[in-house]
Design an enzyme around this catalytic site. Structure first.
Site, PDB file in Angstrom:
ATOM      1  N   GLY A 139       0.805  -1.224   0.000  1.00 42.48           N
ATOM      2  CA  GLY A 139       0.000   0.000   0.000  1.00 42.48           C
ATOM      3  C   GLY A 139       0.829   1.261   0.000  1.00 42.48           C
ATOM      4  CG  LEU A 142      -2.463  -1.998  -3.803  1.00 39.31           C
ATOM      5  CD1 LEU A 142      -2.295  -1.421  -5.190  1.00 39.31           C
ATOM      6  CD2 LEU A 142      -2.896  -0.916  -2.824  1.00 39.31           C
ATOM      7  CG  ASP A 143       1.272  -2.922  -3.422  1.00 36.40           C
ATOM      8  OD1 ASP A 143       1.580  -2.681  -4.599  1.00 36.40           O
ATOM      9  OD2 ASP A 143       1.087  -2.039  -2.582  1.00 36.40           O
ATOM     10  CB  ALA A 144      -1.532  -9.271  -3.342  1.00 38.93           C
TER      11      ALA A 144
END
Lengths: 283, 283, 283, 283
Positions: free
Chosen positions: B200, B226-228
């Site tokens: 994040g 997100l960001d995964a």
């Protein structure tokens, strides 16, 4: 007292360094190390200083004078240690032996400025290692519903042996509030991940699942929130898709023992200061 | 076609390697690289192979034969690339220039096997850099409530330019589902933390607050969470208590650009395979 | 024999991989690891392969068939090892204990697939450590002018114990030609510098003098030229101007033991091949 | 003058820190950074200090007072810099562009506290890069037998532009004694090996030949002995047997540019002190 280490923190203001260094100069001390840090946001001043004296000086009167002329006027929190004084350290273990072997090997070879009067474990497995290094081993099982009794036994042993610092060398039990409060910033843990990633149980399993390309280990002081205490030291190693969880565990062993050893040394050499759940590490 | 790269994954069974390598041998190919990996848990076989042919061979008939004799019988998902074929890459940026400078410098010096037909940004700031490298720059503002329109413009430009892969070089906007679905495992992002820590916004601020002793950067494929997405590459650098958030941001720039460049290269050289939200990286 | 490891090198030509993998497939083997490397300059092919068999197979007839159908036709130098076979390793030490502690800790915890029948030293100092781990310790002083006698004693012990590999865990004596020839690529040394920098004696002193910002350690096979044998593994750590020679020695200890352990493991797992005074390390 | 940086070295004696810090305190300065180091062997004291003043102070009278009360009595070699003063830096290049791109990208984005008035090269190849960054480029060929003339041209340009520091960004010519003497500790070079290993030409070729498992880069001040000047910064990256010389060159590019940039920054921020052919690096 011929060589001392001084740790300070206090509200930041002008002239602290001049005041402290002048004080030592007037007392015929030769400063051989000085490092300082200012937390600009919170306006806190931190300092570590080592000083040698040609002549022995009286510890109590020196401390009194320092308190009156420097410590109190600057509203300092300060600690003055004779450099040679050895801390007494208890090692807590469970079943993993790699960190214990590493600590005891360093201890025997004189690498650590410490005394280790005892090892405490909730399992009997590592007793032979303790024996081979001639260190008393206490098996205190932690049984569900009887955790408080185990803890009472631990506390008594720690008190009897005048323990200053506890090292959790892969000790697989949650430390209770009572023990943490008895040893504030005095319990050192090794966690097998680069915190804050993978806090809690089974970090290598989660690292494998997430597909990270690096794994880490974190040495930190234990606080009441699990794996959330002030970080002393971290390091990492590269992995690839081809490593299984078992491989990670094996690779992680080397990381864990090295990172834990570095953290222990920093603590024993009084190179750490804790503030706002973070460490100032003077190196 | 004189040199090809082959990427395979399929259910694991005996004899795949023998079948594939024998096929290439019979077709007068010389295997110059082979690497394989078996996901034991899920029983999936992965392989990357580079093969040289002395004579040009017909790509279509070769592929057909491979499909009939190897691909279909083994239920393979496979891709065969002529080694020289260049992908077309779009670079998305916002205001930070360090990753853009780094990518374009590498591009100009021939380090990357790629074409960069365009740069897209939600801000006009970096247009001069694009100009100095003679690359078309499209300023597409992303305005609240009108995000879909911006996206439509982006998609049209990407289509027109036959873009294969998108690099988010510190592009500060969330990528929509539609774009992600149009480029599955084809959008490469650089995140400025060692994921999964500090996913994040504002990871350096959180790293500072937590008091970590290492910071990192992560290059990953963009997925809807997100960001995964699948991690391609990560690296870290050491910091200390004395570094401010501003210092972390500055130190992080070098990490970000190097880690992103490594991730881009691995993708362009067809060295990555994505499976189960993880990457197999053949090196 | 249910799982084997195969190491190969031979002149490079087309079809080797297909031939080898087909051979194993026909013999009902399942290849679980394959890695290969071609030295393009010298046109040499290298391969490492692990294969599982559901049924026990006759080792001798299998080897004969492999020799006839694959090994001889391709002019291979090859070695086939049952995966479970343990090598016998002798450890040579002098006065430094950190590498010895580390090796024995790993040995006891089952981390190393090896037997350690004996420890040999030119000094008596580390005998207590050997005792605490229940491993026979032989003190063989190396006296000026009588070096050959000491060596004869060593060789006899090594022979008696059917030693396959010797580890010099900071053994401070030059190894003679005779011993080296008896154990070709079978003597593993740890040198306390990033070779080729600071070969020879007192590397930390020279590193300090030169003002380097990193120090290293190198694990290598011993050859007749001092510190010039094939490098198996290296690693480094950062230092600064503020570190004294004593600090370097202390910091180096951790490097030495970790790098040596990695080198030993690679050798024991048959992951190294030596060619042209360099190692191919399959990982 | 509202913020200054002070660099000191002098014979070690008691009371220096107290004297210096008291001097600044009396002059209404607030010390925001202090670091010191004692070379115990040679009894030399080194210090770096940053100090803020609320009011502008007169630089000349301040310096005079410092000289009289502190500098001269303690036999100091000292330099006092206004923190904002920008050095003027010339960049020397040949044909490799990666370091140049990196430096200019950092320069443009304001990462470096410096002015770059000119780029000098013995080849015309990189002129377009200079142009795209709007920096004057001088092509001064270095022809055998006429090296002195080229040098005279260089020196005139350097003088005209009041250059303080020269960066050799993969400049492939030996720097002459005359230039070195004109810029003592003022010429920064990047060498593509972990010195002292592989000094001189073609370090990647020799690294490949030796079979090292790590390669490095070294940023150092140029002295008359080739690649033997004081080391400012070093770093390394891992390689394997599978990397060709070409791979090493490619991997090395990233190392070179990052290590050079770090070295340049340390110099520009006045964080380096040279003594006895070594650097003290205050961080």
């Amino acid at each position: 007292m011929s060589k001392i280490t001084l740790l300070i923190h206090c509200p930041d203001t002008s002239g602290i360094i001049a005041a402290v260094t002048s004080f030592f100069y007037e007392n015929k001390g030769n400063i051989i190390y000085i490092d300082q840090y200012v937390d600009v946001e919170n306006k806190i001043f931190f300092m570590r200083l080592e000083c040698e004296f040609k002549n022995l000086i009286n510890s109590d009167s020196f401390k009194n004078e320092f308190r009156n002329r420097i410590g109190d006027p600057y509203h300092m929190s300060w600690h003055l240690f004779p450099a040679k004084a050895k801390l007494k350290m208890a090692v807590f273990v469970s079943k993993y032996e790699h960190c214990l072997y590493d600590i005891l090997g360093r201890y025997r070879s004189g690498e650590l400025n410490v005394e280790i009067p005892l090892i405490i474990s909730n399992h009997p497995d590592l007793e032979p290692i303790a024996k081979s290094f001639d260190i008393p081993f206490y098996h205190i099982p932690v049984i569900k519903g009887k955790k408080e009794e185990a803890e009472a036994q631990q506390l008594e042993l720690l008190k009897e042996n005048q323990i200053d610092v506890i090292v959790l060398a892969r000790y697989m039990q949650i430390i209770s509030e009572r023990l943490i409060k008895t040893f504030p910033n005095g319990i050192i843990n090794i966690h097998h991940s680069f915190l804050p990633a993978f806090a809690g149980a089974k970090p290598y399993h989660f690292a494998y699942k997430r597909g990270v390309k690096i794994i880490g280990a974190t040495c930190h002081y234990v606080t009441e929130e699990l794996d959330a205490g002030p970080i002393i030291e971290q390091d990492i190693t590269r992995i690839s898709h081809s490593h299984s969880v078992k491989d990670l565990i094996l690779k992680g062993r080397d990381l864990e023992k090295i990172v834990l050893a570095r953290g222990i040394k920093l603590h024993l050499d009084r190179k750490t200061l804790v503030y706002n759940n973070k460490t100032i590490v003077f190196i």
